[in-house]
Write a protein that holds these residues in place. Structure first.
Motif, PDB file in Angstrom:
ATOM      1  N   ALA A  21       0.847  -1.192   0.000  1.00  0.00           N
ATOM      2  CA  ALA A  21       0.000   0.000   0.000  1.00  0.00           C
ATOM      3  C   ALA A  21       0.881   1.239   0.000  1.00  0.00           C
ATOM      4  O   ALA A  21       2.049   1.192   0.393  1.00  0.00           O
ATOM      5  N   PHE A  22       0.287   2.345  -0.446  1.00  0.00           N
ATOM      6  CA  PHE A  22       0.933   3.648  -0.366  1.00  0.00           C
ATOM      7  C   PHE A  22       0.045   4.528   0.490  1.00  0.00           C
ATOM      8  O   PHE A  22      -1.174   4.519   0.338  1.00  0.00           O
ATOM      9  N   VAL A  23       0.667   5.275   1.401  1.00  0.00           N
ATOM     10  CA  VAL A  23      -0.067   6.060   2.374  1.00  0.00           C
ATOM     11  C   VAL A  23       0.480   7.483   2.376  1.00  0.00           C
ATOM     12  O   VAL A  23       1.694   7.674   2.356  1.00  0.00           O
ATOM     13  N   VAL A  24      -0.430   8.454   2.384  1.00  0.00           N
ATOM     14  CA  VAL A  24      -0.026   9.851   2.528  1.00  0.00           C
ATOM     15  C   VAL A  24      -0.245  10.221   3.981  1.00  0.00           C
ATOM     16  O   VAL A  24      -1.325  10.022   4.533  1.00  0.00           O
ATOM     17  N   TYR A  25       0.808  10.727   4.615  1.00  0.00           N
ATOM     18  CA  TYR A  25       0.736  11.132   6.011  1.00  0.00           C
ATOM     19  C   TYR A  25       1.666  12.310   6.227  1.00  0.00           C
ATOM     20  O   TYR A  25       2.829  12.259   5.826  1.00  0.00           O
ATOM     21  N   ASP A  26       1.158  13.358   6.861  1.00  0.00           N
ATOM     22  CA  ASP A  26       1.959  14.556   7.130  1.00  0.00           C
ATOM     23  C   ASP A  26       2.670  15.062   5.881  1.00  0.00           C
ATOM     24  O   ASP A  26       3.859  15.364   5.890  1.00  0.00           O
ATOM     25  N   GLU A  27       1.936  15.114   4.780  1.00  0.00           N
ATOM     26  CA  GLU A  27       2.434  15.645   3.519  1.00  0.00           C
ATOM     27  C   GLU A  27       3.569  14.822   2.913  1.00  0.00           C
ATOM     28  O   GLU A  27       4.338  15.304   2.083  1.00  0.00           O
ATOM     29  N   ASN A  28       3.702  13.580   3.329  1.00  0.00           N
ATOM     30  CA  ASN A  28       4.705  12.681   2.778  1.00  0.00           C
ATOM     31  C   ASN A  28       4.014  11.420   2.283  1.00  0.00           C
ATOM     32  O   ASN A  28       2.953  11.054   2.773  1.00  0.00           O
ATOM     33  N   ILE A  29       4.647  10.751   1.338  1.00  0.00           N
ATOM     34  CA  ILE A  29       4.108   9.496   0.821  1.00  0.00           C
ATOM     35  C   ILE A  29       5.000   8.361   1.314  1.00  0.00           C
ATOM     36  O   ILE A  29       6.231   8.444   1.237  1.00  0.00           O
ATOM     37  N   TYR A  30       4.365   7.312   1.813  1.00  0.00           N
ATOM     38  CA  TYR A  30       5.062   6.148   2.332  1.00  0.00           C
ATOM     39  C   TYR A  30       4.622   4.908   1.574  1.00  0.00           C
ATOM     40  O   TYR A  30       3.474   4.807   1.141  1.00  0.00           O
ATOM     41  N   ILE A  47      10.544   9.592  -0.266  1.00  0.00           N
ATOM     42  CA  ILE A  47      11.628  10.541  -0.527  1.00  0.00           C
ATOM     43  C   ILE A  47      12.998   9.943  -0.181  1.00  0.00           C
ATOM     44  O   ILE A  47      14.026  10.381  -0.698  1.00  0.00           O
ATOM     45  N   ARG A  48      13.023   8.899   0.670  1.00  0.00           N
ATOM     46  CA  ARG A  48      14.295   8.275   1.071  1.00  0.00           C
ATOM     47  C   ARG A  48      14.682   7.094   0.181  1.00  0.00           C
ATOM     48  O   ARG A  48      15.708   6.472   0.397  1.00  0.00           O
ATOM     49  N   ILE A  49      13.813   6.781  -0.776  1.00  0.00           N
ATOM     50  CA  ILE A  49      14.153   5.713  -1.716  1.00  0.00           C
ATOM     51  C   ILE A  49      14.966   6.346  -2.847  1.00  0.00           C
ATOM     52  O   ILE A  49      14.497   7.227  -3.545  1.00  0.00           O
ATOM     53  N   HIS A  50      16.214   5.881  -2.987  1.00  0.00           N
ATOM     54  CA  HIS A  50      17.112   6.460  -3.988  1.00  0.00           C
ATOM     55  C   HIS A  50      16.973   5.807  -5.354  1.00  0.00           C
ATOM     56  O   HIS A  50      17.078   6.484  -6.375  1.00  0.00           O
ATOM     57  N   GLN A  51      16.789   4.500  -5.376  1.00  0.00           N
ATOM     58  CA  GLN A  51      16.659   3.788  -6.644  1.00  0.00           C
ATOM     59  C   GLN A  51      15.597   2.711  -6.502  1.00  0.00           C
ATOM     60  O   GLN A  51      15.411   2.140  -5.417  1.00  0.00           O
ATOM     61  N   VAL A  52      14.936   2.442  -7.623  1.00  0.00           N
ATOM     62  CA  VAL A  52      13.937   1.376  -7.681  1.00  0.00           C
ATOM     63  C   VAL A  52      14.215   0.543  -8.913  1.00  0.00           C
ATOM     64  O   VAL A  52      14.427   1.088 -10.001  1.00  0.00           O
ATOM     65  N   GLU A  53      14.247  -0.753  -8.727  1.00  0.00           N
ATOM     66  CA  GLU A  53      14.397  -1.661  -9.862  1.00  0.00           C
ATOM     67  C   GLU A  53      13.260  -2.670  -9.793  1.00  0.00           C
ATOM     68  O   GLU A  53      13.119  -3.393  -8.798  1.00  0.00           O
ATOM     69  N   ALA A  54      12.427  -2.687 -10.822  1.00  0.00           N
ATOM     70  CA  ALA A  54      11.324  -3.654 -10.873  1.00  0.00           C
ATOM     71  C   ALA A  54      11.905  -5.034 -11.162  1.00  0.00           C
ATOM     72  O   ALA A  54      12.695  -5.204 -12.092  1.00  0.00           O
ATOM     73  N   MET A  55      11.502  -5.995 -10.363  1.00  0.00           N
ATOM     74  CA  MET A  55      11.979  -7.366 -10.516  1.00  0.00           C
ATOM     75  C   MET A  55      10.890  -8.193 -11.189  1.00  0.00           C
ATOM     76  O   MET A  55       9.735  -7.780 -11.249  1.00  0.00           O
ATOM     77  N   GLU A  56      11.260  -9.361 -11.661  1.00  0.00           N
ATOM     78  CA  GLU A  56      10.278 -10.227 -12.323  1.00  0.00           C
ATOM     79  C   GLU A  56       9.522 -11.087 -11.324  1.00  0.00           C
ATOM     80  O   GLU A  56       8.554 -11.738 -11.696  1.00  0.00           O
ATOM     81  N   ASN A  57       9.944 -11.077 -10.082  1.00  0.00           N
ATOM     82  CA  ASN A  57       9.267 -11.873  -9.054  1.00  0.00           C
ATOM     83  C   ASN A  57       7.833 -11.375  -8.907  1.00  0.00           C
ATOM     84  O   ASN A  57       7.559 -10.196  -9.087  1.00  0.00           O
ATOM     85  N   THR A  58       6.948 -12.259  -8.527  1.00  0.00           N
ATOM     86  CA  THR A  58       5.576 -11.868  -8.230  1.00  0.00           C
ATOM     87  C   THR A  58       5.255 -12.263  -6.796  1.00  0.00           C
ATOM     88  O   THR A  58       5.932 -13.108  -6.204  1.00  0.00           O
ATOM     89  N   TYR A  59       4.241 -11.666  -6.261  1.00  0.00           N
ATOM     90  CA  TYR A  59       3.792 -11.969  -4.910  1.00  0.00           C
ATOM     91  C   TYR A  59       2.317 -11.656  -4.829  1.00  0.00           C
ATOM     92  O   TYR A  59       1.775 -10.932  -5.664  1.00  0.00           O
ATOM     93  N   ASP A  60       1.660 -12.221  -3.837  1.00  0.00           N
ATOM     94  CA  ASP A  60       0.244 -11.966  -3.617  1.00  0.00           C
ATOM     95  C   ASP A  60       0.065 -11.239  -2.299  1.00  0.00           C
ATOM     96  O   ASP A  60       0.668 -11.616  -1.291  1.00  0.00           O
ATOM     97  N   ILE A  61      -0.744 -10.188  -2.332  1.00  0.00           N
ATOM     98  CA  ILE A  61      -1.109  -9.511  -1.092  1.00  0.00           C
ATOM     99  C   ILE A  61      -2.192 -10.362  -0.439  1.00  0.00           C
ATOM    100  O   ILE A  61      -3.187 -10.694  -1.100  1.00  0.00           O
ATOM    101  N   PRO A  62      -2.005 -10.743   0.818  1.00  0.00           N
ATOM    102  CA  PRO A  62      -3.022 -11.577   1.470  1.00  0.00           C
ATOM    103  C   PRO A  62      -4.405 -10.924   1.423  1.00  0.00           C
ATOM    104  O   PRO A  62      -4.532  -9.709   1.563  1.00  0.00           O
TER     105      PRO A  62
END
Length: 162
Positions: A21-30, A47-62
């Motif tokens: 999930a993504f959450v907006v709190y105190d004007e920041n996104i988490y 804002i503290r995430i410097h790099q993102v690399e999409a992987m081919e792995n999959t997962y299920d959210i319960p």
């Protein structure tokens, strides 16, 4: 895969995460995610995430995942508060252009002011938001919030008088 800078140490680490999930709190996104490194749910400030690399792995959210039940201790989800404010310019323009709640209602008033009604979470961040608008925001509800804002303003005034 992300590289993430910890707030407490400024140390940058690499983490494999499964975002839930993504959450907006105190004007920041988490990003709330399962962290493969910690083997637990973690919260990452975007804002503290410097790099993102999409992987081919999959997962299920319960299916039973509910952020409201799982993360109240993080401060994102608290008792909802029904607020009613009158907001004047220039803040009324900013509020009209933003989404603060799914149920927000904005009523146009004279002189470009607005009446803002919405269910918000996190009384600390709500108070900070209102106080940040100074005399351009007036709380009409709930009464407890109005009294807390009045008290904060009185304390600030006393600091400047002494």
């Amino acid at each position: 895969m992300i590289t993430y800078e910890a707030a407490s140490t400024n140390k940058v680490t690499e983490r494999m995460i499964n975002p839930y999930a993504f959450v907006v709190y105190d004007e920041n996104i988490y990003c709330v995610a399962y962290c493969e490194h910690k083997l637990d749910m973690q919260t990452f400030k975007i804002i503290r995430i410097h790099q993102v690399e999409a992987m081919e792995n999959t997962y299920d959210i319960p299916e039973d995942f509910d952020i409201r039940e799982q993360f109240p201790q993080l401060g994102f989800i608290r008792e909802p508060l029904e607020v009613e404010l009158v907001i004047e310019t220039p803040f009324s323009n900013q509020v009209k252009e933003s989404i603060y709640s799914e149920n927000q209602v904005i009523e146009e008033l004279p002189n470009n002011a607005i009446r803002f009604k919405a269910t918000l979470n996190g009384s600390h961040s709500i108070k900070r938001w209102i106080l940040g608008m100074g005399p351009k925001a007036t709380v009409f509800g709930p009464d407890d919030l109005r009294k807390e804002i009045e008290s904060e303003v009185e304390q600030m005034l006393q600091q400047y008088k002494s």
